[in-house]
Design a protein around this motif. Structure first.
Motif, PDB file in Angstrom:
ATOM      1  N   PHE A  48       0.862  -1.232  -0.097  1.00  0.00           N
ATOM      2  CA  PHE A  48      -0.149   0.056  -0.145  1.00  0.00           C
ATOM      3  C   PHE A  48       1.007   1.303  -0.035  1.00  0.00           C
ATOM      4  O   PHE A  48       1.690   1.410   1.027  1.00  0.00           O
ATOM      5  CB  PHE A  48      -1.048   0.051   1.240  1.00  0.00           C
ATOM      6  CG  PHE A  48      -1.888  -0.950   1.240  1.00  0.00           C
ATOM      7  CD1 PHE A  48      -3.211  -0.968   0.652  1.00  0.00           C
ATOM      8  CD2 PHE A  48      -1.676  -2.290   1.744  1.00  0.00           C
ATOM      9  CE1 PHE A  48      -3.994  -1.886   0.553  1.00  0.00           C
ATOM     10  CE2 PHE A  48      -2.591  -3.416   1.624  1.00  0.00           C
ATOM     11  CZ  PHE A  48      -3.812  -3.014   1.198  1.00  0.00           C
ATOM     12  N   ASP A  51      -0.980   6.934  -0.285  1.00  0.00           N
ATOM     13  CA  ASP A  51      -2.271   7.356  -0.657  1.00  0.00           C
ATOM     14  C   ASP A  51      -3.081   6.314  -0.616  1.00  0.00           C
ATOM     15  O   ASP A  51      -4.375   6.677  -1.178  1.00  0.00           O
ATOM     16  CB  ASP A  51      -2.075   8.179  -1.903  1.00  0.00           C
ATOM     17  CG  ASP A  51      -1.934   7.416  -3.019  1.00  0.00           C
ATOM     18  OD1 ASP A  51      -1.655   6.048  -2.929  1.00  0.00           O
ATOM     19  OD2 ASP A  51      -1.789   7.748  -4.383  1.00  0.00           O
ATOM     20  N   SER A  52      -2.984   5.282  -0.050  1.00  0.00           N
ATOM     21  CA  SER A  52      -3.885   3.989   0.070  1.00  0.00           C
ATOM     22  C   SER A  52      -3.861   3.241  -1.383  1.00  0.00           C
ATOM     23  O   SER A  52      -4.741   2.397  -1.411  1.00  0.00           O
ATOM     24  CB  SER A  52      -5.138   4.392   0.687  1.00  0.00           C
ATOM     25  OG  SER A  52      -4.899   4.559   1.968  1.00  0.00           O
ATOM     26  N   SER A  53      -3.339   3.720  -2.510  1.00  0.00           N
ATOM     27  CA  SER A  53      -3.448   3.012  -3.756  1.00  0.00           C
ATOM     28  C   SER A  53      -2.308   1.946  -3.634  1.00  0.00           C
ATOM     29  O   SER A  53      -1.786   1.592  -2.243  1.00  0.00           O
ATOM     30  CB  SER A  53      -2.918   3.934  -4.825  1.00  0.00           C
ATOM     31  OG  SER A  53      -1.604   4.245  -4.639  1.00  0.00           O
ATOM     32  N   GLY A 348      -3.647  -3.841   5.799  1.00  0.00           N
ATOM     33  CA  GLY A 348      -3.525  -2.708   5.264  1.00  0.00           C
ATOM     34  C   GLY A 348      -3.357  -1.475   5.941  1.00  0.00           C
ATOM     35  O   GLY A 348      -3.629  -1.769   7.316  1.00  0.00           O
ATOM     36  N   PRO A 349      -3.026  -0.298   5.422  1.00  0.00           N
ATOM     37  CA  PRO A 349      -3.040   0.826   6.534  1.00  0.00           C
ATOM     38  C   PRO A 349      -4.507   1.310   7.302  1.00  0.00           C
ATOM     39  O   PRO A 349      -4.121   1.915   8.240  1.00  0.00           O
ATOM     40  CB  PRO A 349      -2.576   2.041   5.632  1.00  0.00           C
ATOM     41  CG  PRO A 349      -3.092   1.608   4.352  1.00  0.00           C
ATOM     42  CD  PRO A 349      -3.045   0.136   4.239  1.00  0.00           C
ATOM     43  N   ASP A 350      -5.576   0.495   6.950  1.00  0.00           N
ATOM     44  CA  ASP A 350      -6.640   0.748   7.595  1.00  0.00           C
ATOM     45  C   ASP A 350      -7.022  -0.254   8.532  1.00  0.00           C
ATOM     46  O   ASP A 350      -8.103  -0.410   9.024  1.00  0.00           O
ATOM     47  CB  ASP A 350      -7.887   0.792   6.359  1.00  0.00           C
ATOM     48  CG  ASP A 350      -7.709  -0.452   5.758  1.00  0.00           C
ATOM     49  OD1 ASP A 350      -6.871  -1.206   5.715  1.00  0.00           O
ATOM     50  OD2 ASP A 350      -8.526  -0.674   4.386  1.00  0.00           O
TER      51      ASP A 350
END
Lengths: 370, 133
Positions: A48, A51-53, A348-350
């Motif tokens: 990731f 910018d979360s792309s 993921g970062p989330d």
């Protein structure tokens, strides 16, 4: 009856691990699997961006940038040696990616004189949908036309050292136990590719000084423990004997002198499961699940999952959750059964879990509201 | 007698061609076995038994026996999409293995003549080269 009871107890005590082969399929799971990125062939690794792309490596050689629901093919990627298990393999961002923009790739390269290929590690920056400032950091040798065991997972520890794996390249009697040869090793480098002065085989005659540990077969999982900062790997065994190990500086993990597995033909490789001076796995799988991809759950998104270890299974096509108590495997669960060969898994970062499945794409595990 | 000599000669020529083909096949199978151990065995397993619903069997496989061209194509370029083998549907992907044409021919000869499989014709490098995606 009592003697049977005692026998069972003794048998239990004599085993290296308690939950050998026992894996359960839970009735309720705390997620719904949602296809997040579709139509991927063999998504070997992914990362990731801030910018979360998402950057995705396709084994066939394409580096894909998935942004705002669209896939872009990144240009100026390395030429890959497309053979057997080889191709464009892992992708990992530098821990300070936000500042320096370095991304790291592993792939199989024909670089060198001999016919065939071997594992290479490079770094580059992403600019206008292409890689720039490409630098080859390490190329294992010698080249061989063997199609298997490239290793290739990449991780950074807390001090910023770069670690990567190279499998035994199908030469188990030549490579893993010999530190003057590449392959069957975990390596440690500085982030620019130079060899740290305190690497364990620096100063040893003829040794490949980038080597950090040896006696490995084919590690396709390599991560940094979020709590302890230790490097953990998992590796494919032969028939049976896939392992999880905690990597130690200069340590010998035993392949092929000790193993819990046997040859595909059913014949024995060695009678020995342990030997003086060689490390024991933290866990082993019999039969082999063929592990690929590895991630710890650090978020609280999925009920009691925090601290669990997730591992993909290529052979049995599921995602395995290992409930851990420190370095001990408490129980094992089968998730996403029958979806396909699970190649990679990441948090993921989330804080959500993402799972790459061959022939499908990347799934997001959306937490269920209780 | 006059008629026996040509018959004898024809027989000699035939059997030597046959023997030559036979040893050619054996050599090809030997090389193919090595390729098999390197590239195929992890999924299709030691006796070509495969894993039902996951990795199709090669041993006594109707697909391999009846779809020779498609089988060569799959080994040469990889395989995507649904196929039916011995009545079971498979829908996972096989990667492009990156084998050379001669290696495809060798492994094809090995799997077509092992574990109860037999094939009347040897697969050649030329035949593999002629098959396009």
């Amino acid at each position: 009856m009592l003697s049977l009871y005692l026998f069972v107890i003794t048998l239990n005590l004599s085993c290296a691990q308690d939950f050998e082969n026992k894996v359960i399929t839970p009735e309720n799971v705390p997620f719904m699997a949602e296809l997040f990125i579709d139509e991927l062939q063999i998504p070997w690794g992914f990362a990731f961006l801030p910018d979360s792309s998402v950057l995705i490596t396709e084994k066939s050689g394409e580096l894909i940038h998935f942004s705002n629901g669209k896939k872009l093919i990144i240009g100026n990627t390395p030429e890959v040696y497309q053979r057997g298990q080889g191709g464009l393999l892992d992708v990992k961002l530098h821990p300070n990616y936000g500042e320096n923009g370095w991304l790291y790739l592993s792939y199989t390269s024909e670089e060198g004189d001999a016919k065939g290929g071997n594992t290479a590690i490079m770094r580059a920056k992403l600019k206008d949908n292409a890689l720039v400032e490409n630098q080859l950091l390490y190329k294992a040798g010698p080249n061989t036309t063997k199609g298997q065991h490239f290793g290739s997972r990449i991780t950074f520890d807390r001090e910023g050292y770069l670690y990567f794996s190279v499998g035994d390249r199908g030469a188990r009697d030549d490579n893993p136990q010999d530190v003057t040869r590449d392959c069957g090793k975990i390596y440690r480098l500085m982030d620019d590719g130079s060899v740290p002065k305190d690497n364990p085989f620096v100063g040893k005659d003829g040794a490949k000084t980038a080597i950090y540990s040896y006696g490995h077969r084919n590690p396709q999982g390599l991560i940094t423990h979020p709590g302890t900062g230790e490097i953990w790997d998992h590796e494919h065994g032969p028939r049976g004997g896939d392992e999880i190990n905690i990597i130690k500086k200069g340590a010998n993990f035993g392949w092929p002198l000790i193993t819990y597995g046997i040859n595909y033909s059913g014949t024995r490789i060695t009678e020995k499961k342990e030997m003086e001076g060689m490390e024991q796995p933290l866990h082993y799988w019999v039969p082999s699940i063929a592990p690929s991809g590895m991630a710890f759950v650090t978020s609280n998104k999925y009920t009691d999952w925090k601290g669990s270890l997730l591992v993909g299974s290529l052979a049995f096509q599921y995602l395995e959750r290992l409930v851990m108590d420190g370095t001990k495997v408490i129980s094992r669960e089968k998730l996403m059964e029958g979806e396909g060969r699970v190649r990679d898994v990441r948090e993921g970062p989330d804080g959500l879990i993402y799972v790459a499945i061959e022939g499908k794409g990347i799934y997001k595990l959306v937490p269920k509201n209780d | 007698m006059k008629i026996l000599i040509p018959i004898y000669l024809i027989a000699v020529v035939f059997s030597s061609v046959f023997l030559f083909q036979d040893s050619e096949l054996k050599e090809s199978m030997k090389r193919g076995r090595e390729i098999y151990t390197d590239f195929c065995v992890t999924c299709h397993l030691q006796k070509g038994e495969g894993v039902a619903y996951t990795f199709p069997p090669l041993a006594r496989s109707d697909y391999l026996m009846n779809e020779k061209r498609e089988s060569i194509k799959a080994i040469k370029y990889g395989l995507q999409g649904e196929i039916t083998v011995n009545g079971i549907t498979y829908n996972s992907a096989m990667a492009d293995l990156g084998l050379e044409d001669e290696e495809v021919a060798d492994v094809m000869n090995y799997i077509s003549n092992s574990w109860g499989n037999t094939s009347d014709s040897i697969v050649t490098e030329k035949e593999v080269a002629s098959i396009q995606k």
